[in-house]
Design a protein around this motif. Sequence first.
Motif, PDB file in Angstrom:
ATOM      1  N   UNK A  92       0.775  -1.234   0.000  1.00  0.00           N
ATOM      2  CA  UNK A  92       0.000   0.000   0.000  1.00  0.00           C
ATOM      3  C   UNK A  92       0.799   1.271   0.000  1.00  0.00           C
ATOM      4  N   UNK A  93       2.120   1.210   0.145  1.00  0.00           N
ATOM      5  CA  UNK A  93       2.872   2.451   0.136  1.00  0.00           C
ATOM      6  C   UNK A  93       4.256   2.316   0.724  1.00  0.00           C
ATOM      7  N   UNK A  94       4.923   3.455   0.839  1.00  0.00           N
ATOM      8  CA  UNK A  94       6.230   3.537   1.486  1.00  0.00           C
ATOM      9  C   UNK A  94       6.050   4.267   2.811  1.00  0.00           C
ATOM     10  N   UNK A  95       6.634   3.713   3.860  1.00  0.00           N
ATOM     11  CA  UNK A  95       6.409   4.222   5.211  1.00  0.00           C
ATOM     12  C   UNK A  95       7.745   4.551   5.874  1.00  0.00           C
ATOM     13  N   UNK A  96       7.678   5.257   6.985  1.00  0.00           N
ATOM     14  CA  UNK A  96       8.887   5.740   7.645  1.00  0.00           C
ATOM     15  C   UNK A  96       9.742   4.617   8.221  1.00  0.00           C
ATOM     16  N   UNK A  97       9.119   3.481   8.519  1.00  0.00           N
ATOM     17  CA  UNK A  97       9.814   2.317   9.067  1.00  0.00           C
ATOM     18  C   UNK A  97       9.254   1.063   8.397  1.00  0.00           C
ATOM     19  N   UNK A 125       4.365   8.562  13.725  1.00  0.00           N
ATOM     20  CA  UNK A 125       5.586   7.822  13.412  1.00  0.00           C
ATOM     21  C   UNK A 125       5.704   7.502  11.928  1.00  0.00           C
ATOM     22  N   UNK A 126       4.618   7.705  11.182  1.00  0.00           N
ATOM     23  CA  UNK A 126       4.653   7.431   9.756  1.00  0.00           C
ATOM     24  C   UNK A 126       4.556   5.963   9.402  1.00  0.00           C
ATOM     25  N   UNK A 127       3.850   5.172  10.253  1.00  0.00           N
ATOM     26  CA  UNK A 127       3.705   3.739   9.997  1.00  0.00           C
ATOM     27  C   UNK A 127       2.229   3.368   9.974  1.00  0.00           C
ATOM     28  N   UNK A 128       1.863   2.276   9.306  1.00  0.00           N
ATOM     29  CA  UNK A 128       0.456   1.860   9.276  1.00  0.00           C
ATOM     30  C   UNK A 128      -0.013   1.353  10.629  1.00  0.00           C
ATOM     31  N   UNK A 129      -1.272   1.610  10.898  1.00  0.00           N
ATOM     32  CA  UNK A 129      -1.938   1.077  12.080  1.00  0.00           C
ATOM     33  C   UNK A 129      -2.961   0.059  11.601  1.00  0.00           C
ATOM     34  N   UNK A 143     -10.088   5.515  11.924  1.00  0.00           N
ATOM     35  CA  UNK A 143      -9.596   6.062  10.656  1.00  0.00           C
ATOM     36  C   UNK A 143      -9.484   7.578  10.729  1.00  0.00           C
ATOM     37  N   UNK A 144     -10.404   8.212  11.444  1.00  0.00           N
ATOM     38  CA  UNK A 144     -10.366   9.668  11.573  1.00  0.00           C
ATOM     39  C   UNK A 144      -9.172  10.125  12.405  1.00  0.00           C
ATOM     40  N   UNK A 145      -8.701   9.273  13.313  1.00  0.00           N
ATOM     41  CA  UNK A 145      -7.605   9.653  14.204  1.00  0.00           C
ATOM     42  C   UNK A 145      -6.240   9.346  13.626  1.00  0.00           C
ATOM     43  N   UNK A 146      -6.172   8.391  12.710  1.00  0.00           N
ATOM     44  CA  UNK A 146      -4.883   7.900  12.276  1.00  0.00           C
ATOM     45  C   UNK A 146      -4.480   8.354  10.896  1.00  0.00           C
ATOM     46  N   UNK A 351       3.713   7.136  21.244  1.00  0.00           N
ATOM     47  CA  UNK A 351       4.624   7.900  20.377  1.00  0.00           C
ATOM     48  C   UNK A 351       6.068   7.712  20.823  1.00  0.00           C
ATOM     49  N   UNK A 352       6.287   7.722  22.133  1.00  0.00           N
ATOM     50  CA  UNK A 352       7.643   7.534  22.650  1.00  0.00           C
ATOM     51  C   UNK A 352       8.176   6.155  22.280  1.00  0.00           C
ATOM     52  N   UNK A 353       7.318   5.136  22.352  1.00  0.00           N
ATOM     53  CA  UNK A 353       7.753   3.782  22.021  1.00  0.00           C
ATOM     54  C   UNK A 353       8.139   3.667  20.555  1.00  0.00           C
ATOM     55  N   UNK A 354       7.350   4.254  19.682  1.00  0.00           N
ATOM     56  CA  UNK A 354       7.666   4.194  18.256  1.00  0.00           C
ATOM     57  C   UNK A 354       8.910   5.017  17.924  1.00  0.00           C
ATOM     58  N   UNK A 355       9.107   6.125  18.635  1.00  0.00           N
ATOM     59  CA  UNK A 355      10.329   6.910  18.456  1.00  0.00           C
ATOM     60  C   UNK A 355      11.555   6.099  18.884  1.00  0.00           C
ATOM     61  N   UNK A 356      11.444   5.395  20.012  1.00  0.00           N
ATOM     62  CA  UNK A 356      12.532   4.530  20.467  1.00  0.00           C
ATOM     63  C   UNK A 356      12.808   3.417  19.468  1.00  0.00           C
ATOM     64  N   UNK A 357      11.739   2.819  18.925  1.00  0.00           N
ATOM     65  CA  UNK A 357      11.913   1.743  17.961  1.00  0.00           C
ATOM     66  C   UNK A 357      12.663   2.246  16.729  1.00  0.00           C
TER      67      UNK A 357
END
Length: 385
Positions: A92-97, A125-129, A143-146, A351-357
Amino acid sequence: MAESSDSLVVASRPAPAAGGSTTAGFVPPACLADFAELARVVLPAEVWDFVAGGSGTESTLAANRAALDRVAVLPRVLTGVDRPRTDAALPGGTYALPVAVAPMAYQKLLHPDGEPALAAAARAAGVPYVTSTLSSTPIEEIAAAGGPIWFQLYWLRDRGLVADLLARAHAAGCTALMVTVDVPVLGRRLRDVRNGFALPPHVTAANLPAGRDDLAHQGTPGVSAVAVHTGAVFAPALSWADLAWLRERTPLPLLVKGVLDPRDAVRAAEVGADAVVVSNHGGRQFDGAPASVAVLPDVVAAVGERCAVLLDSGIRSGTDVLRALALGATGVLVGRPLLWALAAGGQAGAEAALTLLAAELRDALTLTGCADPAAARHLRTRTGG
């Protein structure tokens, strides 16, 4: 726990302020794995067990972590890499991670903000949920939040309801569809049985019609109410014909989650899957299945270029992401660590967890001489140290 009660609500937190989170000042730990203990402190024991536990004796749950730890990666040197990119192509696309947030049910058990908070963190974080059929917030609100939202489908006895969920996912703007195929029945999760686990009143299967989740709230000693509910609504006889039916009815990239045998991976690709997700459901289904990472190379070899291959189950760090890539995966799903982060700090925690990842992955790429995740797929590995 004998019955559904407010003892399952994370009641120690104050109600979120309107338009904001009570965890805006959240201070993250040093690594992704540390979120688990932060979550254990704030969660009721029954909720901790519901999320942390596996099926049976939890041998497959333990095998996921042990197998990942046995994968050693041979770093390349003198490659001139100092600032690797982390972006990667996924369905579906290119993502940050090379990462997607795994589908996980009933996230309001972990934090009052639930799925929208974790979806918003994924967007940042620029990743799919990946939103679950059994989410505690409707698809449309998530969908409205993400940002990019993938919809995970459990096959239900009511084919009309399956079609309705599919239509709603399309209308909500979901960018991929993931069908879970390893849950004909729920694995026997003994922690939930011993706790008599049931959902509290405020946590519902928000995508199902009113009343369709009543069984999940009816606590009985020695019985998992969640297992009783899924047994009533899930269709155990899901077949390849059903997957073909689904493929015909969606233009979205189709991912098949819960594949361990390479023969099934090849069959899924032949039916039209864009990706298979090598997964033992985090050790929560058949206790006796191999660790997902142990069979990953065989699946990658079997499907070749027919479709993408993602790894799920046991990912706990950026090094684990690198291990999966080095074994041929296109990307990974990350589950429990993000629930722990949600429990500990709401959206800010996630957000902190995804930043750490992302930071851990960037370090792993640098230390192994890889300019990007694609380069990591050319690394060599050894098993056993």
